[in-house]
Every structure is written in structure tokens, then in C-alpha cells.
Design an enzyme around this catalytic site. Structure first.
Site, short mmCIF file in Angstrom:
data_model
loop_
_atom_site.label_atom_id
_atom_site.label_comp_id
_atom_site.label_asym_id
_atom_site.label_seq_id
_atom_site.Cartn_x
_atom_site.Cartn_y
_atom_site.Cartn_z
CB SER A 1 0.54 17.62 -1.76
OG SER A 1 1.11 16.90 -0.68
CE LYS B 1 -2.68 19.08 -0.68
NZ LYS B 1 -3.01 19.88 0.45
CG HIS C 1 -2.64 14.18 -0.81
ND1 HIS C 1 -2.26 14.98 0.25
CD2 HIS C 1 -1.49 13.70 -1.34
CE1 HIS C 1 -0.96 14.97 0.37
NE2 HIS C 1 -0.46 14.20 -0.58
CG ASN C 2 -4.33 17.25 2.76
OD1 ASN C 2 -3.58 16.98 1.83
ND2 ASN C 2 -4.41 18.46 3.27
CD GLU D 1 -0.41 14.94 4.92
OE1 GLU D 1 -0.29 15.77 5.85
OE2 GLU D 1 -0.42 15.27 3.72
#
Length: 487
Positions: free
Chosen positions: A133, A188, A191-192, A195
Site C-alpha cells: 500500500s 491488505k 486495509h482497503n 480505506e
């Protein structure tokens, strides 16, 4: 080829923006990189242009790339997720030897990574699926890196990955081993998802400033800049302040000319699907995903705006007090977003037998990545205080922060509803909080309904747990019940 010619530390396949910048980052840190792109001209243009670095060389074939690499050979794929990765793996496997390492640095779905890890390990090789990222700038100057896969591959890539990764304030890298098979890509994905949630919450705050308070863009630039110096300090707040101040060629705010229809690449949707699969209430992130889908209905929304009426309040809140409340609402909802993300990781860790270190994961996100923020230091500290913490809301720090922010948060959501301004993420976060803090919810009625129409049975609070009952609600039913019970 003579072994003396095997001088490269790693091979990079795929020379789009991320692949090029990661290769340059590695080269700057004294790692020798051999690069390959299926379009030969792309390889040549890079090596002769931006990649004209003494530590970078090009290859026109996969065979040529593989023969430049030191054993164990490390080959990193920065290509489109999905079938292209499977096809590339099948091309590479015959060229590699037992113990060599394949690395997928794209946004692959974690279930694909689980499958690919098993396939590659069965062939005697090792596999890493790593989340990366930070976008273009991060790849070039220091991303957050979240590797998972074959554990014995980690020592062979650790030096490269941790050297090129972003560094937090104490100099430690925003990169460490996450876990086996698909763990890195799962983290990940979460994480997204977070986000998505952060971006939607900021967008809702902007909407309230613009449509309810009628703030000018210079005023909104000032507000977001001030917030970035407080508990909301983060990359996304920082760039939002910049966006508020950016003018088009005619001197008008550029943001006013951008179509209000948001795109998405799928990782947020994957997080929502995983939440459904694991039974995790990922309500805020799911609302953020759905908000993008709703935004895409631009033509329908324009038509509906002419036919469907809403409230027409004539009183605008006091700007200063409302902005103070809005700060609290955004901050509190952000806590919920991360809380739900860590809940999802905990559920998946149980399902997939991953030994996730949640404090370490928060550390990985403190630098380089899109959701980097001062806020993550407190999450890391919470899991250091209690590595077995089941929910961030139960940590003393976050419990106190939520308590302090609640009054303003509730006033903001109430004002938004009364004025007809949609705040799906902010409101769903508050609803989640109220549900999570409720010792009793109306799910008992749902269980009664399920038993009434489908004989799905129910448990009683006055009887031992895991004892199931069925009632003949109409007097015309029988004693037969459904074959399975799911609360």
C-alpha cells in the site's frame, strides 16, 4: 549460463507504475533487479529511460530473467490480479527449482493466494502473497508491505522488503511477516476496506460542511488543515485539505467539476463478502462500498431529485459548534471502522488458522500506506496492553474516547437526518455502537418468527445453553423441526 552471471537479487515481472517504482526503490537500496515485461518495448524503454540504473538490467524472456537470479531465485509479479497471475505461475514453474520463491505483489484475492501457495509448495517451491500500500509514491519511496505465504520464504526476502518499506517514527519498517498462505493479502484487503470507510466518512463530513453549513472551499481547507494537526492527523485528511484548496485553470475549485460517481476496484467489496462469510458485522465498511454503488446511479439520482422531495429546514446550525461536533463524529466513526476491521481479521484468523499479531498489523499501517495516521499508534498500544483484546471498544483508551465523542456524534447524525443529508457510514457506525453496547436486542422476536414459519427452533434464557426448543405456534403444526439451527 555460468553461475558468475547470476548476479541479480530479485526479478520483477510487470512494469506498470508500481512495478517500475518498486524496481527503482530496490535498486536505490543496492539490490540488483532484473526486470521483464511481456511487451518488450516497455522493458527497453524503462531500462533505457527511468530505469537506467546500474542495479537494473532488462530481460526479454522469462528464461532470460530467471537465469540472472541468485539462488534461491526470487521472482516478484506485479501484474493484474486474477487469471494473469495463474498463467504467469504456470509459465514460471518449469523454469524454477525447488526452494525458489514466487512473490505476488498485486491486489489478489486471499482465497486465490491460499490456493496458489498450496500449488507452488506442492511443486517444491515457496510462495509469498504480499499486500503493498502507498500507491505510486509509496512504491518509489517506501510503501507499507504485508507479506504472507510460505513462512520459510520470509528470511530470503526480509532484507529486501524491510529495506524498501516506509519507516515509522522510531525507524522500524512498516513491513513484517503477517502469517501463512493468504494472510498477507487478507490483511491488505481489510486495509482497503478501512480505506473505503475512511474516505466515505471524510466525504460525508465534506457534504455536511458544504450542504448544511454552506462553507466556502477556503474555509473547508482551513478546517481540514486544522483537523490534520489533531487526533484526526492522517494522510487522507491531509490530501483532503489539499483538494479543497486546489483550483482549476479558471480559478474555480477543481472538486466542483469532478463527477460525483465513485469507482472501485473490488477490494472493499471482497471485505464485505468476507464479513458475510465469517458472520462479522462490518457495517460501516459495507455502507461505504454501497455508497459508491449508489453514487454510480448518477442519471437515476438526477431524475429522482426532481420527483422525490425531502425536508426543507430553515435553520442552519451554528458553524463553530457544529464543526466541533463533526470532528467528534468523524473521529468516533473512524474508531468504529477500525474496530470492525480488526473484528474481521480476528474472525478470519480463527477460520483459516492464522496467528495474527494485531499490534504488529497496526504498526505496518503507521507509515507508507493510504490509511496511515497518528491514530494507529493508539491501536498498536491497545494490543500491546492486551494482545488478547477481543474488541477495540473494550480498551480503556478507546472506550473513553468513544464516551467523550458520543454527544457530538449523535447531534451530527440527528442533524443530517433532519436536513435530509445522507451519512450512511457515520450513522451505521453509531447504530453498530448502540447494538454492541446493548445487553439485549430484539433478535428474540426474529428467532420466534423463524421457529413459527420454519420450525428452526430457539434457545431459552431460562434453560441451559445449547438446548433447543420448538413451539407449535398455531396449534396445527407438528413436532418435526428443521435439521439445522443457526442463530
Amino acid at each position: 549460463m555460468d553461475s558468475t552471471e547470476r548476479t541479480c537479487d530479485i526479478g520483477m515481472i510487470g512494469l506498470a507504475v508500481m512495478g517500475q517504482n518498486l524496481a527503482l526503490n530496490m535498486a536505490d537500496h543496492d539490490f540488483r533487479v532484473c526486470v521483464y515485461n511481456r511487451t518488450q518495448d516497455v522493458t527497453d524503454d524503462f531500462v533505457q529511460g527511468a530505469g537506467s540504473h546500474p542495479n537494473i538490467r532488462g530481460a526479454h524472456t522469462l528464461e532470460g530473467l530467471v537465469t540472472t537470479l541468485k539462488p534461491p531465485r526470487r521472482v516478484m509479479m506485479m501484474i493484474k490480479a486474477g487469471s494473469p497471475v495463474d498463467e504467469m505461475i504456470e509459465q514460471l514453474l518449469p523454469l524454477l527449482s525447488p526452494g525458489d520463491i514466487l512473490i505476488d505483489g498485486g491486489n489478489s484475492h486471499f482465497l486465490d493466494t491460499i490456493r496458489r501457495t498450496r500449488l507452488v509448495e506442492e511443486r517444491g517451491l515457496r510462495y509469498i502473497g504480499t499486500g503493498i500500500s502507498g500507491g505510486e509514491e509509496g512504491a518509489r519511496h517506501g510503501p507499507s508491505i504485508m507479506p504472507g505465504g510460505s513462512p520459510d520464504a520470509w528470511p530470503h526476502v526480509k532484507d529486501i522488503f524491510q529495506s524498501i518499506a516506509a519507516k515509522v517514527e522510531d525507524g522500524t519498517p512498516a513491513c513484517d511477516w503477517v502469517g501463512s498462505d493468504g494472510a498477507g493479502h487478507f490483511v491488505k484487503m481489510v486495509h482497503n476496506g478501512i480505506e473505503y470507510g475512511d474516505m466515505q466518512l471524510i466525504a460525508e463530513s465534506y457534504h455536511l460542511m458544504r450542504s448544511l453549513l454552506n462553507l466556502s472551499y477556503p474555509d473547508m481547507h482551513r478546517v481540514f488543515s486544522e483537523w490534520n494537526r489533531d487526533k484526526l492527523n492522517s494522510y487522507l485528511i491531509e490530501i483532503t485539505a489539499d483538494i479543497m484548496a486546489f483550483k482549476d485553470d479558471d480559478g474555480e475549485p477543481l472538486i466542483e467539476k469532478i463527477l460525483d460517481s465513485a469507482g472501485q476496484k473490488g477490494t472493499g467489496r471482497w471485505a464485505s463478502i468476507s464479513a458475510l462469510d465469517t458472520g462479522t458485522p462490518l457495517t460501516l465498511i459495507t455502507e461505504a462500498v454501497q455508497a459508491r454503488s449508489l453514487s454510480a446511479l448518477k442519471d437515476e439520482r438526477v431524475a429522482a431529485s426532481k420527483r422525490i422531495t425531502g425536508p426543507q429546514p430553515d435553520q442552519i446550525p451554528d458553524a463553530d459548534s457544529f464543526l466541533s461536533d463533526l470532528f467528534d463524529a468523524l473521529y468516533a466513526a473512524k474508531i468504529i471502522s477500525y474496530t470492525q476491521g480488526f473484528m474481521l481479521m480476528r474472525a478470519a484468523a480463527g477460520d483459516y488458522s492464522w496467528d495474527l499479531d494485531y499490534g504488529s498489523i497496526a504498526h505496518l499501517w503507521r507509515a507508507g500506506c493510504i490509511i496511515r495516521s497518528a491514530f494507529l499508534k493508539e491501536i498498536e498500544a491497545a494490543y500491546q496492553r492486551d494482545p488478547g483484546l477481543s474488541n477495540l471498544l473494550l480498551d480503556p483508551y478507546f472506550n473513553a474516547e468513544i464516551a467523550q465523542a458520543q454527544p457530538g456524534w449523535r447531534r451530527v447524525v440527528s442533524a443530517a437526518v433532519l436536513h435530509g443529508i445522507p451519512v450512511p457510514a457515520m450513522a451505521s457506525a453509531l447504530t453498530f455502537l448502540d447494538g454492541y453496547r446493548s445487553a439485549r436486542l430484539p433478535a428474540n422476536l426474529i428467532q420466534a418468527q423463524r421457529d413459527y414459519f420454519g420450525a428452526h427452533t430457539y434457545e431459552r434464557i431460562d434453560r441451559p445453553a445449547n438446548t433447543y426448543f420448538h413451539t407449535d405456534w398455531t396449534g396445527h403444526g407438528g413436532e418435526i423441526t428443521a435439521g439445522s439451527y443457526q442463530a
